[in-house]
Design a protein around this motif. Structure first.
Motif, mmCIF file in Angstrom:
data_model
loop_
_atom_site.group_PDB
_atom_site.id
_atom_site.type_symbol
_atom_site.label_atom_id
_atom_site.label_comp_id
_atom_site.label_asym_id
_atom_site.label_seq_id
_atom_site.Cartn_x
_atom_site.Cartn_y
_atom_site.Cartn_z
ATOM 1 N N LEU A 1 9.578 -6.303 0.124
ATOM 2 C CA LEU A 1 9.084 -5.053 0.773
ATOM 3 C C LEU A 1 9.572 -5.111 2.254
ATOM 4 O O LEU A 1 9.459 -3.803 2.782
ATOM 5 C CB LEU A 1 7.893 -4.963 0.448
ATOM 6 C CG LEU A 1 7.401 -4.841 -1.029
ATOM 7 C CD1 LEU A 1 6.066 -4.493 -1.113
ATOM 8 C CD2 LEU A 1 8.147 -3.842 -1.971
ATOM 9 N N CYS A 2 9.571 -6.068 2.992
ATOM 10 C CA CYS A 2 9.479 -5.707 4.503
ATOM 11 C C CYS A 2 10.753 -6.298 5.237
ATOM 12 O O CYS A 2 11.099 -5.541 6.273
ATOM 13 C CB CYS A 2 8.336 -6.774 5.169
ATOM 14 S SG CYS A 2 6.647 -6.237 4.500
ATOM 15 N N GLU A 3 11.320 -7.406 4.850
ATOM 16 C CA GLU A 3 12.529 -7.902 5.616
ATOM 17 C C GLU A 3 13.545 -6.845 6.112
ATOM 18 O O GLU A 3 13.910 -7.249 7.261
ATOM 19 C CB GLU A 3 12.926 -8.949 5.012
ATOM 20 C CG GLU A 3 12.228 -10.360 5.163
ATOM 21 C CD GLU A 3 12.884 -11.585 4.717
ATOM 22 O OE1 GLU A 3 13.979 -11.712 4.121
ATOM 23 O OE2 GLU A 3 12.123 -12.856 4.859
ATOM 24 N N LEU B 1 -0.672 -8.232 -8.165
ATOM 25 C CA LEU B 1 0.027 -7.067 -7.181
ATOM 26 C C LEU B 1 1.568 -7.058 -7.346
ATOM 27 O O LEU B 1 2.079 -6.279 -7.492
ATOM 28 C CB LEU B 1 -0.436 -7.487 -5.843
ATOM 29 C CG LEU B 1 0.145 -6.619 -4.838
ATOM 30 C CD1 LEU B 1 -0.103 -5.105 -4.916
ATOM 31 C CD2 LEU B 1 -0.304 -7.085 -3.278
ATOM 32 N N ALA B 2 1.994 -8.347 -7.286
ATOM 33 C CA ALA B 2 3.639 -8.603 -7.698
ATOM 34 C C ALA B 2 3.822 -7.777 -8.669
ATOM 35 O O ALA B 2 4.984 -7.101 -8.785
ATOM 36 C CB ALA B 2 3.851 -9.947 -7.461
ATOM 37 N N LYS B 3 3.300 -8.017 -9.768
ATOM 38 C CA LYS B 3 3.728 -7.556 -11.163
ATOM 39 C C LYS B 3 3.640 -5.870 -10.853
ATOM 40 O O LYS B 3 4.581 -5.113 -11.413
ATOM 41 C CB LYS B 3 2.617 -7.736 -12.125
ATOM 42 C CG LYS B 3 3.145 -7.402 -13.714
ATOM 43 C CD LYS B 3 2.208 -8.043 -14.755
ATOM 44 C CE LYS B 3 2.624 -7.498 -16.081
ATOM 45 N NZ LYS B 3 1.872 -8.119 -17.163
ATOM 46 N N ARG B 4 2.683 -5.423 -10.185
ATOM 47 C CA ARG B 4 2.616 -3.955 -10.098
ATOM 48 C C ARG B 4 3.613 -3.384 -9.301
ATOM 49 O O ARG B 4 4.145 -2.187 -9.502
ATOM 50 C CB ARG B 4 1.068 -3.395 -9.526
ATOM 51 C CG ARG B 4 0.002 -3.799 -10.638
ATOM 52 C CD ARG B 4 -1.009 -3.499 -9.609
ATOM 53 N NE ARG B 4 -1.439 -2.059 -9.128
ATOM 54 C CZ ARG B 4 -2.108 -1.957 -7.990
ATOM 55 N NH1 ARG B 4 -2.894 -2.977 -7.521
ATOM 56 N NH2 ARG B 4 -2.269 -0.759 -7.040
ATOM 57 N N LEU B 5 4.175 -4.082 -8.467
ATOM 58 C CA LEU B 5 5.261 -3.729 -7.643
ATOM 59 C C LEU B 5 6.468 -4.412 -8.070
ATOM 60 O O LEU B 5 7.791 -3.889 -7.622
ATOM 61 C CB LEU B 5 5.217 -4.690 -6.143
ATOM 62 C CG LEU B 5 4.159 -4.263 -5.337
ATOM 63 C CD1 LEU B 5 3.715 -5.272 -4.380
ATOM 64 C CD2 LEU B 5 4.354 -3.005 -4.640
ATOM 65 N N SER C 1 0.720 -1.179 -0.212
ATOM 66 C CA SER C 1 -0.160 -0.045 0.033
ATOM 67 C C SER C 1 0.875 1.120 0.159
ATOM 68 O O SER C 1 0.780 2.210 -0.654
ATOM 69 C CB SER C 1 -0.962 0.132 1.150
ATOM 70 O OG SER C 1 -1.708 -1.253 1.262
ATOM 71 N N LYS C 2 1.890 1.215 0.965
ATOM 72 C CA LYS C 2 2.909 2.198 0.825
ATOM 73 C C LYS C 2 3.581 2.561 -0.360
ATOM 74 O O LYS C 2 3.537 3.721 -1.125
ATOM 75 C CB LYS C 2 3.779 2.043 2.097
ATOM 76 C CG LYS C 2 4.751 3.334 2.459
ATOM 77 C CD LYS C 2 5.565 3.123 3.554
ATOM 78 C CE LYS C 2 6.395 4.128 3.864
ATOM 79 N NZ LYS C 2 7.309 3.959 5.142
ATOM 80 N N ARG C 3 3.957 1.536 -0.962
ATOM 81 C CA ARG C 3 4.725 1.564 -2.248
ATOM 82 C C ARG C 3 3.934 1.972 -3.430
ATOM 83 O O ARG C 3 4.358 2.763 -4.348
ATOM 84 C CB ARG C 3 5.542 0.070 -2.413
ATOM 85 C CG ARG C 3 6.139 0.055 -3.970
ATOM 86 C CD ARG C 3 7.403 0.659 -3.817
ATOM 87 N NE ARG C 3 8.484 0.126 -2.950
ATOM 88 C CZ ARG C 3 9.213 -1.018 -3.189
ATOM 89 N NH1 ARG C 3 9.165 -1.661 -4.078
ATOM 90 N NH2 ARG C 3 9.907 -1.355 -2.176
ATOM 91 N N LEU C 4 2.697 1.503 -3.366
ATOM 92 C CA LEU C 4 1.716 1.879 -4.699
ATOM 93 C C LEU C 4 1.002 3.085 -4.391
ATOM 94 O O LEU C 4 0.148 3.552 -5.181
ATOM 95 C CB LEU C 4 0.991 0.662 -5.073
ATOM 96 C CG LEU C 4 1.516 -0.549 -5.314
ATOM 97 C CD1 LEU C 4 0.772 -1.643 -5.476
ATOM 98 C CD2 LEU C 4 2.359 -0.344 -6.550
ATOM 99 N N ASP C 5 0.791 3.685 -3.057
ATOM 100 C CA ASP C 5 0.151 4.864 -2.457
ATOM 101 C C ASP C 5 -1.215 4.382 -2.956
ATOM 102 O O ASP C 5 -2.067 5.260 -3.349
ATOM 103 C CB ASP C 5 0.440 6.225 -3.209
ATOM 104 C CG ASP C 5 0.072 7.474 -2.658
ATOM 105 O OD1 ASP C 5 -0.225 7.303 -1.236
ATOM 106 O OD2 ASP C 5 -0.172 8.406 -3.479
ATOM 107 N N THR C 6 -1.798 3.353 -2.609
ATOM 108 C CA THR C 6 -3.163 3.082 -2.578
ATOM 109 C C THR C 6 -3.373 1.918 -1.518
ATOM 110 O O THR C 6 -2.415 1.395 -0.837
ATOM 111 C CB THR C 6 -3.400 2.238 -3.911
ATOM 112 O OG1 THR C 6 -4.970 2.106 -4.125
ATOM 113 C CG2 THR C 6 -2.740 1.168 -4.261
ATOM 114 N N THR C 7 -4.566 1.430 -1.216
ATOM 115 C CA THR C 7 -4.835 0.442 -0.279
ATOM 116 C C THR C 7 -4.843 -0.735 -0.908
ATOM 117 O O THR C 7 -5.593 -1.150 -1.650
ATOM 118 C CB THR C 7 -6.310 0.779 0.324
ATOM 119 O OG1 THR C 7 -6.342 2.167 1.024
ATOM 120 C CG2 THR C 7 -6.622 -0.292 1.415
#
Length: 172
Positions: free
Chosen positions: A68-70, A43-47, A22-28
């Motif tokens: 994105l998190c680790e 979602l993975a493709k968009r990221l 959400s933070k990376r794509l600026d959407t929920t």
């Protein structure tokens, strides 16, 4: 400096992945979107995260989380509710067959410990091994080959068991 003062943060894998996306794509992005192969792959493709075409939603959720998190898990954090798909030896949660009783402890951006309730159902264990043989996960380190000796041992019976791995290599 990292404070080891309790309580440690707790973060569900899918919730963490969805929040970071959400933070990376600026959407929920809702955690439920990581439970469907189609929406998780989209979602993975968009990221910009490459996933193996045969990956299921659990594998994709784990890959999104790792990407994105680790590295950002500096303060001590227990990551829990791993997808069953990436946890072939872990017992499923009674109320959610897509999630297992597993956690990992992260400190300083890397995994310090891995722990889970052992799957002690030989029929389910065989099913998971067979599923991995049918759908190779393209480099998935968690994937296991069929282990007939292990299945046979489970058929004799394994009481509820759990364990946690904290190796010297992880601490060093």
């Amino acid at each position: 400096a990292i404070s080891l003062t309790p309580p440690f943060r707790r973060l569900s894998l899918r919730e963490g992945a969805a929040a970071a996306a959400s933070k990376r794509l600026d959407t929920t992005v809702r955690p439920e979107e990581l439970r469907s192969a189609d929406t998780a792959a989209a979602l993975a493709k968009r990221l910009g995260i490459d996933v193996h075409p045969d990956s299921g939603p659990g594998q994709i959720a784990a890959e999104v989380f790792e990407a994105l998190c680790e590295d950002d898990l500096t303060r001590p954090t227990f990551v829990y509710d791993f997808p069953t798909e990436v946890s072939p030896l872990s017992k499923q949660k009674p109320d959610d067959p897509d999630t297992v009783e597993r956690f990992e402890l992260y400190i300083g951006g890397f995994e310090v410990a891995n722990a889970f309730s052992e799957l002690n159902d030989p029929v389910e264990q065989r099913r998971r091994f067979e599923a991995q043989l049918r759908h190779p996960a393209g480099g998935n380190e968690e994937a296991h080959a069929m282990d007939e000796d292990y299945i046979r041992a489970l058929e004799y019976g394994l009481p509820p068991t759990g364990g946690e791995g904290i190796g010297i290599d992880r601490l060093v």
